[in-house]
Design a protein around this motif. Structure first.
Motif, mmCIF file in Angstrom:
data_model
loop_
_atom_site.group_PDB
_atom_site.id
_atom_site.type_symbol
_atom_site.label_atom_id
_atom_site.label_comp_id
_atom_site.label_asym_id
_atom_site.label_seq_id
_atom_site.Cartn_x
_atom_site.Cartn_y
_atom_site.Cartn_z
ATOM 1 N N VAL A 183 -8.544 -16.963 -7.660
ATOM 2 C CA VAL A 183 -9.094 -16.251 -6.514
ATOM 3 C C VAL A 183 -8.035 -15.247 -6.078
ATOM 4 O O VAL A 183 -6.932 -15.632 -5.673
ATOM 5 N N VAL A 184 -8.364 -13.973 -6.225
ATOM 6 C CA VAL A 184 -7.435 -12.886 -5.907
ATOM 7 C C VAL A 184 -8.000 -12.112 -4.722
ATOM 8 O O VAL A 184 -9.161 -11.709 -4.731
ATOM 9 N N GLU A 185 -7.171 -11.912 -3.723
ATOM 10 C CA GLU A 185 -7.589 -11.229 -2.489
ATOM 11 C C GLU A 185 -6.844 -9.901 -2.405
ATOM 12 O O GLU A 185 -5.622 -9.890 -2.272
ATOM 13 N N MET A 186 -7.575 -8.795 -2.524
ATOM 14 C CA MET A 186 -6.884 -7.503 -2.563
ATOM 15 C C MET A 186 -6.075 -7.223 -1.311
ATOM 16 O O MET A 186 -5.042 -6.557 -1.359
ATOM 17 N N ALA A 187 -6.504 -7.760 -0.170
ATOM 18 C CA ALA A 187 -5.778 -7.522 1.076
ATOM 19 C C ALA A 187 -4.374 -8.117 1.046
ATOM 20 O O ALA A 187 -3.487 -7.674 1.781
ATOM 21 N N GLU A 188 -4.157 -9.122 0.192
ATOM 22 C CA GLU A 188 -2.824 -9.700 0.050
ATOM 23 C C GLU A 188 -1.818 -8.649 -0.402
ATOM 24 O O GLU A 188 -0.658 -8.679 -0.018
ATOM 25 N N ALA A 189 -2.273 -7.706 -1.243
ATOM 26 C CA ALA A 189 -1.396 -6.655 -1.741
ATOM 27 C C ALA A 189 -1.590 -5.338 -1.021
ATOM 28 O O ALA A 189 -0.622 -4.639 -0.705
ATOM 29 N N SER A 190 -2.862 -4.998 -0.738
ATOM 30 C CA SER A 190 -3.194 -3.639 -0.290
ATOM 31 C C SER A 190 -3.916 -3.615 1.047
ATOM 32 O O SER A 190 -4.628 -2.650 1.352
ATOM 33 N N GLY B 8 -0.737 -2.389 -6.064
ATOM 34 C CA GLY B 8 -0.351 -3.804 -5.970
ATOM 35 C C GLY B 8 -1.495 -4.756 -6.253
ATOM 36 O O GLY B 8 -1.278 -5.871 -6.755
ATOM 37 N N SER B 9 -2.729 -4.340 -5.947
ATOM 38 C CA SER B 9 -3.883 -5.189 -6.266
ATOM 39 C C SER B 9 -4.043 -5.338 -7.778
ATOM 40 O O SER B 9 -4.412 -6.403 -8.267
ATOM 41 N N GLY B 10 -3.758 -4.250 -8.500
ATOM 42 C CA GLY B 10 -3.783 -4.333 -9.964
ATOM 43 C C GLY B 10 -2.705 -5.272 -10.483
ATOM 44 O O GLY B 10 -2.929 -6.045 -11.423
ATOM 45 N N ALA C 26 -1.250 -15.905 -15.682
ATOM 46 C CA ALA C 26 -1.321 -17.348 -15.394
ATOM 47 C C ALA C 26 -2.421 -18.044 -16.193
ATOM 48 O O ALA C 26 -2.609 -19.253 -16.061
ATOM 49 N N GLY C 27 -3.140 -17.279 -17.009
ATOM 50 C CA GLY C 27 -4.154 -17.878 -17.881
ATOM 51 C C GLY C 27 -5.553 -17.937 -17.309
ATOM 52 O O GLY C 27 -6.412 -18.655 -17.843
ATOM 53 N N ALA C 28 -5.813 -17.187 -16.237
ATOM 54 C CA ALA C 28 -7.149 -17.222 -15.640
ATOM 55 C C ALA C 28 -8.196 -16.714 -16.633
ATOM 56 O O ALA C 28 -7.983 -15.715 -17.318
ATOM 57 N N ARG C 29 -9.314 -17.428 -16.691
ATOM 58 C CA ARG C 29 -10.439 -16.999 -17.528
ATOM 59 C C ARG C 29 -11.568 -16.431 -16.662
ATOM 60 O O ARG C 29 -12.409 -15.675 -17.130
ATOM 61 N N THR C 30 -11.589 -16.844 -15.408
ATOM 62 C CA THR C 30 -12.516 -16.292 -14.421
ATOM 63 C C THR C 30 -11.690 -15.829 -13.234
ATOM 64 O O THR C 30 -10.818 -16.570 -12.766
ATOM 65 N N ILE C 31 -11.931 -14.612 -12.777
ATOM 66 C CA ILE C 31 -11.222 -14.098 -11.605
ATOM 67 C C ILE C 31 -12.240 -13.693 -10.551
ATOM 68 O O ILE C 31 -13.102 -12.844 -10.803
ATOM 69 N N VAL C 32 -12.160 -14.339 -9.401
ATOM 70 C CA VAL C 32 -12.962 -13.933 -8.244
ATOM 71 C C VAL C 32 -12.092 -12.969 -7.453
ATOM 72 O O VAL C 32 -11.039 -13.344 -6.927
ATOM 73 N N PHE C 33 -12.526 -11.716 -7.396
ATOM 74 C CA PHE C 33 -11.738 -10.660 -6.775
ATOM 75 C C PHE C 33 -12.343 -10.344 -5.414
ATOM 76 O O PHE C 33 -13.337 -9.630 -5.302
ATOM 77 N N GLY C 34 -11.763 -10.934 -4.369
ATOM 78 C CA GLY C 34 -12.251 -10.742 -3.008
ATOM 79 C C GLY C 34 -11.692 -9.459 -2.426
ATOM 80 O O GLY C 34 -10.478 -9.252 -2.418
ATOM 81 N N VAL C 35 -12.579 -8.579 -1.971
ATOM 82 C CA VAL C 35 -12.114 -7.292 -1.464
ATOM 83 C C VAL C 35 -12.592 -7.072 -0.025
ATOM 84 O O VAL C 35 -13.704 -7.411 0.336
ATOM 85 N N GLY C 36 -11.708 -6.531 0.783
ATOM 86 C CA GLY C 36 -11.994 -6.292 2.189
ATOM 87 C C GLY C 36 -10.685 -6.186 2.940
ATOM 88 O O GLY C 36 -9.645 -6.621 2.449
ATOM 89 N N GLY C 37 -10.705 -5.578 4.117
ATOM 90 C CA GLY C 37 -9.498 -5.454 4.927
ATOM 91 C C GLY C 37 -8.466 -4.517 4.345
ATOM 92 O O GLY C 37 -7.272 -4.640 4.612
ATOM 93 N N SER C 38 -8.906 -3.551 3.531
ATOM 94 C CA SER C 38 -7.952 -2.709 2.811
ATOM 95 C C SER C 38 -7.366 -1.610 3.688
ATOM 96 O O SER C 38 -8.002 -1.137 4.632
ATOM 97 N N ALA C 39 -6.170 -1.176 3.322
ATOM 98 C CA ALA C 39 -5.531 -0.018 3.952
ATOM 99 C C ALA C 39 -5.840 1.254 3.178
ATOM 100 O O ALA C 39 -5.402 2.331 3.559
ATOM 101 N N THR C 40 -6.588 1.118 2.084
ATOM 102 C CA THR C 40 -6.679 2.148 1.051
ATOM 103 C C THR C 40 -8.054 2.804 0.955
ATOM 104 O O THR C 40 -9.068 2.206 1.317
ATOM 105 N N PRO D 216 0.796 -1.233 0.000
ATOM 106 C CA PRO D 216 0.000 0.000 0.000
ATOM 107 C C PRO D 216 0.828 1.283 0.000
ATOM 108 O O PRO D 216 0.357 2.319 -0.471
ATOM 109 N N LEU D 217 2.066 1.220 0.492
ATOM 110 C CA LEU D 217 2.923 2.406 0.498
ATOM 111 C C LEU D 217 3.999 2.345 -0.581
ATOM 112 O O LEU D 217 4.933 3.146 -0.592
ATOM 113 N N GLY D 218 3.890 1.354 -1.481
ATOM 114 C CA GLY D 218 4.808 1.277 -2.619
ATOM 115 C C GLY D 218 5.965 0.319 -2.440
ATOM 116 O O GLY D 218 6.664 0.008 -3.412
#
Length: 380
Positions: free
Chosen positions: A88-95, A114-116, A125-139, A71-73
């Motif tokens: 399955v992508v979890e935005m909190a993993e990056a941000s 970083g979430s982007g 990685a070839g994903a055709r479906t992305i589940v973008f889980g969002v929550g717990g953000s610092a942003t 979140p701070l670069g």
């Protein structure tokens, strides 16, 4: 009742004490102490917030790691999960808040860049479906950082990129989304969240969630104005237009500091996080095999009823005619409210150990004792 009754443990994490996987392990151990031959199936669950990737990995997804901006670069190692073309992508993993240095909050400057990058890694990685889980953000940047990482440009009056974070959007003069990664138009992007707030206003991202991220009342006012300005500039941007206002007012736009709004600009479809995750994790067939379902999370309270994992599990189980009980660290709901949610009975750790500090410190062993009680009441 004989010991062949099949139990499904589908609980979320006890935040600060046990992961969802550890909850399942402890409950299973306690049940089998009373009924040694009990058939127990564990399916750790999550509602799109932190712990979502771990739940997917426990369900058989492959864990992938990549280096992205925090979140701070600063560079951090973030994980996503992949199986048969579904990521399955979890935005909190990056941000997420947990990515900030200890004691440091940055409500005005924290970025979702970083979430982007994490979404881009899933595309690579070839994903055709992305589940973008969002929550717990610092942003609270409306997803601007995420969009920039995927090829969008946000410029000030001098033609320079605006500063990262929600505060930087106050200087936004023009936006260009024509450079967005073309692969985004070819994937199904699902925005999975347990909140339905709009982008701005009294129920918007800055007002409701900004204070949790360190925002003062003055910061909240500044961030709300900056996000409103962001949406207004996008209304005047080619390829977006009136959709920007529609998205800003949509349920889920305010999720995770407004990253829901950014995801909608990418074509994401909003769905309650627990519903999405139950689909992705294979909950329906596991439910079919079970006679008793044990769900739960750290605190069963009013928030639980608004899209949290135990409420989603209980609703699905009730629709299938299955009995549900819950485990929790703390119980703040009366029995009749639990019943309306489809939960027959709740078993808080505080029933075994009234000292909350001890419950948090020794949650595992106490949860095993709680599970012994469930086994005696519902299985043995």
């Amino acid at each position: 009742m004989d010991g062949t009754r099949r139990v499904l443990v589908a609980a979320d994490k006890f935040k600060g004490s046990l992961t969802a996987v550890e909850v399942a392990e402890r409950v299973t151990a306690g049940l089998r102490r009373v009924v040694p031959d009990l058939q127990v199936e564990a399916l750790p669950v999550a509602d799109g917030g932190d712990g979502t990737v771990a739940a997917a990995v426990a369900a058989g997804f492959e864990r992938r790691e990549t280096r992205v901006a925090g979140p701070l670069g600063e560079a951090v190692t973030a994980a996503y999960a992949l199986r048969e073309g579904t990521a399955v992508v979890e935005m909190a993993e990056a941000s997420g808040l947990q990515r900030l240095p200890d004691g440091v909050l940055a409500p005005l400057t924290a970025s979702t860049y970083g979430s982007g990058e994490l979404l881009r890694a899933a595309l690579d990685a070839g994903a055709r479906t992305i589940v973008f889980g969002v929550g717990g953000s610092a942003t609270t940047d409306g997803g601007a950082g995420m969009l920039a990482a995927l090829g969008a440009r946000f410029l000030d009056a001098a033609g320079a990129p605006v500063a990262p974070g929600g505060d930087g959007l106050a200087a936004l003069a023009s936006a260009d989304l024509s450079g967005l990664d073309p692969r985004l138009s070819e994937v199904e992007l699902v925005l999975a969240s347990d909140v339905d707030n709009p982008l701005t206003g009294p129920k918007g991202a800055p007002a409701v969630y900004g204070p949790q991220k360190g925002a003062t009342p003055e910061d909240v006012t500044a961030l709300d104005a900056a996000l409103a300005h962001f949406a207004k500039v996008l209304e005047q941007t080619e390829g977006v237009g009136a959709r920007a206002a529609e998205y800003a007012a949509s349920p889920g736009a305010g999720a995770a500091g407004g990253i829901g709004f950014g995801a909608m600009l990418l074509g994401a479809r909003f769905r309650p996080g627990i519903e999405v995750m139950l689909d992705v994790l294979g909950f329906a067939p596991a439910l079919e095999r079970a006679e008793l379902v044990i769900t739960g999370e750290g605190s069963l309270d009013e928030q639980t009823l608004h899209g949290k994992a135990p409420a989603g599990v209980a609703a699905a189980a009730r629709a299938a005619g299955k009995e549900v009980v819950a485990v929790c660290g703390r119980l703040a709901l009366p029995a009749e409210t639990l019943g309306r949610a489809g939960i027959r009975r709740a078993y808080p750790l505080t029933d075994v150990e009234p000292d909350v500090a001890k419950c948090i410190a020794d949650a595992g062993p106490i949860l095993e004792r709680v599970a012994e009680g469930i086994a005696r009441d519902f299985v043995a």
